[in-house]
Motif scaffolding. Sequence first.
Motif, short mmCIF file in Angstrom:
data_model
loop_
_atom_site.label_atom_id
_atom_site.label_comp_id
_atom_site.label_asym_id
_atom_site.label_seq_id
_atom_site.Cartn_x
_atom_site.Cartn_y
_atom_site.Cartn_z
N MET A 184 78.60 21.58 39.14
CA MET A 184 78.50 23.01 38.84
C MET A 184 77.25 23.31 38.02
O MET A 184 76.78 22.46 37.26
N GLU A 185 76.72 24.50 38.18
CA GLU A 185 75.56 24.90 37.39
C GLU A 185 75.95 25.02 35.92
O GLU A 185 77.02 25.53 35.58
N LYS A 186 75.06 24.54 35.06
CA LYS A 186 75.32 24.55 33.63
C LYS A 186 74.71 25.78 32.97
O LYS A 186 73.64 26.26 33.34
N THR A 187 75.40 26.27 31.96
CA THR A 187 74.90 27.34 31.10
C THR A 187 74.55 26.72 29.76
O THR A 187 75.39 26.08 29.13
N ILE A 188 73.31 26.88 29.33
CA ILE A 188 72.84 26.27 28.09
C ILE A 188 72.63 27.36 27.05
O ILE A 188 71.82 28.27 27.23
N LEU A 189 73.38 27.27 25.96
CA LEU A 189 73.28 28.22 24.85
C LEU A 189 72.46 27.59 23.74
O LEU A 189 72.80 26.51 23.24
N VAL A 190 71.37 28.25 23.35
CA VAL A 190 70.41 27.65 22.42
C VAL A 190 70.40 28.44 21.11
O VAL A 190 70.13 29.64 21.09
N HIS A 191 70.69 27.75 20.02
CA HIS A 191 70.79 28.41 18.71
C HIS A 191 69.43 28.72 18.10
O HIS A 191 68.38 28.23 18.56
N GLY A 192 69.42 29.52 17.05
CA GLY A 192 68.20 29.88 16.35
C GLY A 192 67.88 28.91 15.22
O GLY A 192 68.61 27.96 14.98
N SER A 193 66.79 29.18 14.52
CA SER A 193 66.35 28.27 13.46
C SER A 193 67.23 28.33 12.21
O SER A 193 67.26 27.40 11.41
N GLY A 194 67.97 29.44 12.05
CA GLY A 194 68.79 29.59 10.85
C GLY A 194 70.18 29.01 10.97
O GLY A 194 70.95 29.07 10.00
N HIS A 195 70.51 28.44 12.13
CA HIS A 195 71.86 27.95 12.35
C HIS A 195 71.84 26.68 13.20
O HIS A 195 70.78 26.23 13.63
N LYS A 196 73.02 26.12 13.41
CA LYS A 196 73.15 24.92 14.21
C LYS A 196 73.93 25.22 15.49
O LYS A 196 74.35 26.36 15.70
N ALA A 197 74.11 24.20 16.30
CA ALA A 197 74.76 24.39 17.60
C ALA A 197 76.17 24.94 17.46
O ALA A 197 76.64 25.71 18.32
N ASP A 198 76.88 24.59 16.39
CA ASP A 198 78.27 25.05 16.25
C ASP A 198 78.37 26.54 15.95
O ASP A 198 79.46 27.10 15.90
N SER A 199 77.22 27.20 15.75
CA SER A 199 77.24 28.66 15.57
C SER A 199 77.72 29.37 16.84
O SER A 199 78.09 30.54 16.79
N TRP A 200 77.73 28.66 17.97
CA TRP A 200 78.19 29.24 19.23
C TRP A 200 79.70 29.12 19.43
O TRP A 200 80.24 29.66 20.39
N ARG A 201 80.38 28.41 18.53
CA ARG A 201 81.79 28.06 18.77
C ARG A 201 82.66 29.30 19.05
O ARG A 201 83.45 29.32 20.00
N GLU A 202 82.52 30.32 18.22
CA GLU A 202 83.36 31.51 18.37
C GLU A 202 83.05 32.23 19.69
O GLU A 202 83.95 32.65 20.41
N THR A 203 81.76 32.36 20.00
CA THR A 203 81.38 33.01 21.27
C THR A 203 81.92 32.24 22.46
O THR A 203 82.48 32.84 23.39
N VAL A 204 81.76 30.93 22.45
CA VAL A 204 82.22 30.09 23.56
C VAL A 204 83.73 30.23 23.78
O VAL A 204 84.20 30.20 24.92
N SER A 205 84.49 30.42 22.69
CA SER A 205 85.95 30.54 22.82
C SER A 205 86.36 31.74 23.67
O SER A 205 87.46 31.78 24.21
N TYR A 206 85.47 32.73 23.79
CA TYR A 206 85.76 33.93 24.60
C TYR A 206 85.13 33.88 25.99
O TYR A 206 85.34 34.78 26.81
N LEU A 207 84.32 32.87 26.27
CA LEU A 207 83.60 32.82 27.53
C LEU A 207 84.43 32.22 28.66
O LEU A 207 85.28 31.35 28.43
N ASN A 208 84.16 32.66 29.87
CA ASN A 208 84.75 32.04 31.06
C ASN A 208 83.98 30.76 31.37
O ASN A 208 82.86 30.55 30.90
N ARG A 209 84.58 29.89 32.16
CA ARG A 209 83.91 28.66 32.63
C ARG A 209 83.34 27.84 31.47
O ARG A 209 82.21 27.36 31.49
N ARG A 210 84.15 27.67 30.43
CA ARG A 210 83.69 26.96 29.23
C ARG A 210 83.31 25.51 29.51
O ARG A 210 82.50 24.92 28.80
N GLU A 211 83.90 24.94 30.54
CA GLU A 211 83.63 23.53 30.85
C GLU A 211 82.20 23.31 31.33
O GLU A 211 81.71 22.16 31.33
N ASP A 212 81.49 24.37 31.69
CA ASP A 212 80.12 24.23 32.19
C ASP A 212 79.08 24.68 31.16
O ASP A 212 77.91 24.88 31.50
N ILE A 213 79.50 24.81 29.90
CA ILE A 213 78.61 25.30 28.86
C ILE A 213 78.12 24.14 27.98
O ILE A 213 78.90 23.28 27.56
#
Length: 215
Positions: A1-30
């Motif tokens: 499956m095609e992957k969706t890559i979420l890229v964080h900013g300089s003021g935060h880390k990768a886990d800053s996406w956790r809350e957003t990802v919890s609401y997204l569809n197709r989380r297994e491809d993120i």
Amino acid sequence: MEKTILVHGSGHKADSWRETVSYLNRREDILCPELSAILNGREASFPNLRAAFAQYCAQTSGPVHLCGLSLGGILALDYALDHPENVKTLVLIGTPHKVPKVAFALQNVVFRFLPKSAFASMAFNKRDTFALGSSMKNLNFSGRLGEIRCPTLILCGEKDSANLKSARFLARHIPGAELQVIENTGHVVNEKNPKALENPKALAERLNAFYGRHL
């Protein structure tokens, strides 16, 4: 499956996406890369970071859906310009089309007086933050935005005054780009923070709608 890559900013880390990802569809491809980790020990400069990010994207099979916030948006835009065949869609959140030199200089003054411990929650430590910033001060994508050919969504928080002008510029100059301003929201849209005007649920709703049309 095609992957969706979420890229964080300089003021935060990768886990800053956790809350957003919890609401997204197709989380297994993120995928949410940690920018400091993909450097793999190399100096924190923009040339090194863009090369490391390109290498990271190349590890996925087929074209990717790129979504970046701030520095992450700069990396996503840069990659989409240099590797158009590898990018299916592009989402830029609170992303400058060029580095604002005056605001950047003021930010560096503030950073200089912060203790090293203040950088613990940021993407890079104090030394690397300054090194990366120094290597980015002349970045300007203004003349190349017309080269983007993939479906593009520009998002910006209503309260993110530093990036609203750039969001409108990106929307005007990227062919077919759609601009959405998220009401009562600040810069770091993706992270749930009771002390700031951020809105990961509203962000996820917009991403689900956009990806629903293009995935």
